[in-house]
Design a protein around this motif. Structure first.
Motif, PDB file in Angstrom:
ATOM      1  N   UNK A 153       0.814  -1.224   0.000  1.00 29.02           N
ATOM      2  CA  UNK A 153       0.000   0.000   0.000  1.00 29.02           C
ATOM      3  C   UNK A 153       0.840   1.263   0.000  1.00 29.02           C
ATOM      4  N   UNK A 154       2.127   1.128   0.284  1.00 27.21           N
ATOM      5  CA  UNK A 154       2.995   2.296   0.374  1.00 27.21           C
ATOM      6  C   UNK A 154       4.371   1.922  -0.163  1.00 27.21           C
ATOM      7  N   UNK A 155       4.997   2.787  -0.976  1.00 25.14           N
ATOM      8  CA  UNK A 155       6.350   2.492  -1.477  1.00 25.14           C
ATOM      9  C   UNK A 155       7.363   2.436  -0.337  1.00 25.14           C
ATOM     10  N   UNK A 156       8.228   1.437  -0.375  1.00 18.18           N
ATOM     11  CA  UNK A 156       9.217   1.248   0.697  1.00 18.18           C
ATOM     12  C   UNK A 156      10.135   2.458   0.830  1.00 18.18           C
ATOM     13  N   UNK A 157      10.477   3.096  -0.282  1.00 19.71           N
ATOM     14  CA  UNK A 157      11.419   4.219  -0.214  1.00 19.71           C
ATOM     15  C   UNK A 157      10.812   5.406   0.538  1.00 19.71           C
ATOM     16  N   UNK A 158       9.481   5.566   0.442  1.00 24.68           N
ATOM     17  CA  UNK A 158       8.830   6.653   1.171  1.00 24.68           C
ATOM     18  C   UNK A 158       8.886   6.395   2.682  1.00 24.68           C
ATOM     19  N   UNK A 159       8.662   5.135   3.053  1.00 28.34           N
ATOM     20  CA  UNK A 159       8.759   4.771   4.468  1.00 28.34           C
ATOM     21  C   UNK A 159      10.179   5.011   4.964  1.00 28.34           C
ATOM     22  N   UNK A 160      11.160   4.678   4.138  1.00 23.70           N
ATOM     23  CA  UNK A 160      12.570   4.879   4.492  1.00 23.70           C
ATOM     24  C   UNK A 160      12.885   6.358   4.677  1.00 23.70           C
ATOM     25  N   UNK A 161      12.346   7.208   3.810  1.00 21.78           N
ATOM     26  CA  UNK A 161      12.566   8.655   3.917  1.00 21.78           C
ATOM     27  C   UNK A 161      11.976   9.192   5.225  1.00 21.78           C
ATOM     28  N   UNK A 162      10.735   8.780   5.521  1.00 19.50           N
ATOM     29  CA  UNK A 162      10.075   9.240   6.744  1.00 19.50           C
ATOM     30  C   UNK A 162      10.835   8.760   7.980  1.00 19.50           C
ATOM     31  N   UNK A 163      11.183   7.475   7.997  1.00 24.49           N
ATOM     32  CA  UNK A 163      11.896   6.904   9.141  1.00 24.49           C
ATOM     33  C   UNK A 163      13.284   7.523   9.293  1.00 24.49           C
ATOM     34  N   UNK A 164      13.994   7.652   8.177  1.00 21.48           N
ATOM     35  CA  UNK A 164      15.338   8.224   8.213  1.00 21.48           C
ATOM     36  C   UNK A 164      15.339   9.650   8.715  1.00 21.48           C
TER      37      UNK A 164
END
Length: 197
Positions: free
Chosen positions: A94-105
């Motif tokens: 449901x969500x691109x992994x790279x976006x999650x990585x950007x938010x988490x990072x």
């Protein structure tokens, strides 16, 4: 003015913050099932938790019971519930992994920089960019958790009032991601300017 009590941790704003953290396992459990009904209840839990985010800060200021514990726990609770929601929907595509990585990072880096600044006795206030980022993240996550088509005019079966909540969520997530990067860079610039003085 800060009011000191015999039990500074056990006040209404801090209890609301702790309830927000306690809601994370319930939301995560509901998101284990890629089902419309489970997603609806998970979104309801997330929405209520998001409301307590505003409410605990408002009450702390209004009641004059801002505590060190609350200042520490509140931003952690915010980050935990956002990251938990994004990570739980990640396996379902449901969500691109790279976006999650950007938010988490971004959150890890900014938290680290705040820790360094705090150890030097420096306070870098949150910017409006960060506040807007949080608002768009909340709306995006609500859309992504709901995910399915919803008819928001109950009882009227018309394709024009059917809304695909995944598309709504992704629209706001793109904005939130851009604000995440922008606010992160803005904070980094402020941090460097303060530290190199």
């Amino acid at each position: 003015m800060t009011t000191r009590t015999s039990h500074p941790i056990l006040n209404i704003p801090n209890i609301l913050t702790m309830l927000r953290i306690a809601a994370i396992p319930l939301m995560a459990f509901l998101l284990l099932v890629p089902d419309k009904q489970a997603g609806f209840w998970a979104a309801a839990v997330f929405a209520l938790a998001s409301i307590t985010d505003w409410l605990d800060g408002y009450l702390a200021r209004r009641m004059g019971i801002v505590t060190v514990f609350g200042k520490f726990l509140d931003p952690i609770a915010d980050k935990l519930i956002v990251m938990a929601a994004l990570i739980m929907i990640l396996p379902f595509g449901r969500v691109p992994a790279w976006m999650v990585l950007v938010v988490l990072g971004r959150e890890i880096i900014i938290t680290g920089l705040r820790g360094i600044a705090s150890s030097e006795g420096i306070v870098i206030p949150a910017s409006d960019l960060g506040k807007f980022k949080t608002i768009f993240q909340i709306v995006a996550i609500l859309g992504l958790v709901l995910h399915y088509d919803y008819n928001w005019l109950f009882g009227i079966d018309n394709p024009l009032v059917h809304v695909n909540m995944h598309n709504v969520g992704m629209f706001y997530l793109w904005i939130a991601t851009l604000l995440t990067i922008w606010s992160g860079v803005d904070y980094l610039v402020k941090f460097v300017r303060v530290i190199v003085r």
